[in-house]
Design an enzyme around this catalytic site. Sequence first.
Site, PDB file in Angstrom:
ATOM      1  CD  GLU A  44     -72.875 146.075 -40.358  1.00 12.67           C
ATOM      2  OE1 GLU A  44     -71.731 145.844 -40.811  1.00 12.67           O
ATOM      3  OE2 GLU A  44     -73.818 146.480 -41.074  1.00 12.67           O
ATOM      4  CE  LYS A 126     -74.380 149.266 -43.168  1.00 10.82           C
ATOM      5  NZ  LYS A 126     -74.334 147.770 -43.324  1.00 10.82           N
ATOM      6  CB  CYS A 162     -70.498 148.456 -42.236  1.00 10.59           C
ATOM      7  SG  CYS A 162     -69.573 147.299 -43.286  1.00 10.59           S
ATOM      8  CB  SER A 339     -62.288 114.641 -53.283  1.00  8.98           C
ATOM      9  OG  SER A 339     -61.403 113.784 -53.966  1.00  8.98           O
TER      10      SER A 339
END
Lengths: 585, 585
Positions: A44, A126, A162, A339
């Site tokens: 897409e 779509k 989709c 971290s």
Amino acid sequence: MPQLRLALNQIDSHVGDIAANADSVVHWTRHSAEQGAHLAAFPEMMLTGYPVEDLALRGSFVEASRSALSALAGRLADEGLGELPVVVGYLDRSERATPRLGLPAGSPENAAAVLHRGEVVLRFAKHHLPNYGVFDEFRYFVPGDTQPVVRVRGVDVALAICEDLWQEGGRVPATRSAGAGLLISVNASPYERNKDDVRLELVRKRAREAGCTLAYLAMIGGQDDLVFDGDSIVVGADGEVIARAPQFSEGCVLVDLDLPAARPDAPEGVVDDGLRIDRVVLSEEPVEPYEPVAAGGGGAERLDDDEEVYDALVVGLRAYVRKNGFRSVLIGLSGGIDSALVAAIACDAVGAQNVYGVSMPSKYSSEHSRTDAAELARRTGLNFRSVSIEPMFDAYTGSVTLTGLAEENLQSRLRGTLLMALSNQEGHIVLAPGNKSELAVGYSTLYGDSVGAYGPIKDVYKSDVFRLARYRNRAAEERGETPPIPENSIAKPPSAELRPGQVDTDSLPDYPVLDAVLALYVDRDQGLEEIVAAGFDRGLVARTLRMVDAAEYKRRQYPPGTKISAKGFGKDRRLPVTNGWREQA
Amino acid sequence: MPQLRLALNQIDSHVGDIAANADSVVHWTRHSAEQGAHLAAFPEMMLTGYPVEDLALRGSFVEASRSALSALAGRLADEGLGELPVVVGYLDRSERATPRLGLPAGSPENAAAVLHRGEVVLRFAKHHLPNYGVFDEFRYFVPGDTQPVVRVRGVDVALAICEDLWQEGGRVPATRSAGAGLLISVNASPYERNKDDVRLELVRKRAREAGCTLAYLAMIGGQDDLVFDGDSIVVGADGEVIARAPQFSEGCVLVDLDLPAARPDAPEGVVDDGLRIDRVVLSEEPVEPYEPVAAGGGGAERLDDDEEVYDALVVGLRAYVRKNGFRSVLIGLSGGIDSALVAAIACDAVGAQNVYGVSMPSKYSSEHSRTDAAELARRTGLNFRSVSIEPMFDAYTGSVTLTGLAEENLQSRLRGTLLMALSNQEGHIVLAPGNKSELAVGYSTLYGDSVGAYGPIKDVYKSDVFRLARYRNRAAEERGETPPIPENSIAKPPSAELRPGQVDTDSLPDYPVLDAVLALYVDRDQGLEEIVAAGFDRGLVARTLRMVDAAEYKRRQYPPGTKISAKGFGKDRRLPVTNGWREQA
């Protein structure tokens, strides 16, 4: 039954970089042709990238996409690839829509086209437009109203995009009504935890409804908050899986299919949901019978949950760094687990030689904060240095009187400023180490530890931070490598070290409880009463919800980060900043 | 013809603070009753505030709104106000909508109700849902499918909500079909420059289409990026203005109307756009004839453009400070025009005694940067101090090597950190001084001058900053007051003063040209070729567009600020951060 070799190109694209995306299509079309494919497909909005957001409303961008599509068709033919029909997503505009208030300016379409022999032979948009979660497609697109069917080597291939599969009605029943022998859906379906299972069941159900083989082609890669995990799937009309592509892996999935010949009485006209069948015949003659090859990604193994999430974080970070034009990253290393995990992800994403870590001790920093950071650097091989923030701290407190929270936050902001100075000086992109638990409750310093262009774990709860750190170390051990994260960073009690003896549990509930409450409140939108009914202490829940409600402003100022859950702190969660609502009132 | 005295309560509400909003409704209903009104109305989503964004998807919030509505009906009756019918906006949920993918969870409705004699006698939901600009209502609401008509003292009053008037079809023709004698539309219509003219023409057109008098009730106040400017309007069926409320002024607009009696054959059933007429009869007997009072806001004068924009900035800032629970603001004063204008706006919004200014000179600061800031403080009476950033600067440059841009940005970030330290220590909210021109092109320092909870002029181009500064000084002179902004801050060449002799025009085109290009590119979505065709130098346009395209990440990290233009840097402009599109390619 006619045979057909399908090439599903599960690849990445970069929003806005139309030229590079077109190059990718040419590259992978050549690969598909070399593999003997009879039909090649791309995701897409491949040509423009996904999601284009407000670029859809910019006329010059829409025109650039349209021109690029025609140029691509010509270029494929010029390069000797014109005989292979190619399905490719792009951005178009409707010529039929009448401009009016409420429709997006210029009537943009989330479109796809079939390219063949130098021409754009079929275009469609779509039909179902998602407008929830991370999607805003009612804002950007007008819906398509055709059911495209392209005949390739004697097989009628219906096409969809989709959401056309996710919502009821529309192109799935229309595929059956049109009597197609194959339905190809091209997608840019963002990753979420456990979505692969949902997606598989959906594809199986829709194949049965369409009454034909269904090929679901997924995008791979990352774009800002979103990660695309691949996981392309081909299932038969009975819902049985024929092929399944690996997750988080770019490539071409080849699959040989036996498909019903096109019906001589193929239906025409308007079918389900007002969709008008739009047919194009490219070739009637079936392929000469041939020996099928093994399906490329056939039975690819599913990743387990920890590996899947970890890979999503790596793919998301790598895409963000590259697409923003950086080669190296900079991380403040506190010796703590957040971290440390971010550093491990970064080393996997861009290579330890491109990861720069800085320990920035203050007078409240423990000895282990320095040694654990140094040990992390030693284990991973990242570039390490230490710069004390004491002189800067003294300069501020010598000029103005600061106490309590102001003094605590100052330390965090001095570190943020130091990281940005090094970033400006040396050209690294700064990564913010915040996790979802602390962001949710506001346990962080704006312009301090929130500094960074990207927050790799901003959608990861602290409990999951621990799990992912252990997973990554375990995976290293299984490969005979040095586990990257020092055991002490995992084992010691979490602390911000902004005042003497401070630990997170001074201010917060224990993380397993906190995270369970947050998952119900943030991810599942449950209210106080429902959460208490689930077995949590009312006072603790009320206190937690109060912190979450008050932290919205901080969260808005956070950098993007890979979205892995249903409600990440990203574009799918939108609250007013001056929000007087208090769940526990 | 029956008479009716209408009370249009043009007031503010606070998103989420349902209890305070309900108190406001009671207060103004009592006022309306005391003024002899026969029907009182309140703005769209009065009870919950507007826009609620994701709170619409939180079941506990929807239930809180529903309960508060019933409680409000009871409370009005208990306080002796039950005889006055009240129209009030709130958040509801549809009991009829079937849950499915693509519809918002819980089927929320942007609703309004009529309260009378302790009961909720009529409920309805907005029919047209806007999903463009600052609106995302397809994301949050399901549409209403009725045409509400309430009979009050023998007059049929049709009701509508905001967008119901802006889009074609729906409740305007349905009002005519229902044979109503009055249409009341309740609104939360965000301010934009010159929108008042557009709104007036719309209301006149819709009144003619509806074939009856139209009362358009607007909200006033501010919510995050949005400002509501009031400007309620009543027009006759012929489109002639009967009453118009003042801009930016909270209050009750009273208007006496002569209206047609309800038709004995009042239509029923489904009319335009599938809307089903939903009638409630509260009172058949017309009001005894009475002498009309002058309409409250009758012929209120329009503000001129500069005054209107300036007032919008003041109202927006005041609302943001108050709704976030602050009483005082903190501003870094550079002696330049941006921070001077922000300080003037802040003094007008919260009073000079609540405005704290800090001059933060560095070694590159000119003498006039200090004297102009001090002069601003003297003129306005704001609280002023000076803190040098030289010791902090020396502490950083003594620890790490910083040159060029890194050294420039460091100074700005040291100031940001100082402001936040003072904010934490003393409890003021920090205001960011950035204007739209510099934000657009990225001429600002992230975590430096972008620090702040709110950017009062982030949607104001630099050319307009000059105009507004001159306007504010002129207005002071006309009132015999001291002009707040030092003439030298207006007259001297703009400079960031981050290196010796720096002026903005080293890096940027002259502001009048820059702003004209930005207005076409940002606000009007024009492309390179269109802008060049409008008469600008190609090289200058290309360079400007390149800066804008590259600055998206910085803009995303900016605080909210009052939106005054069609495309502010707020929630109505959404671009992918890793955006490879370059307009000038």
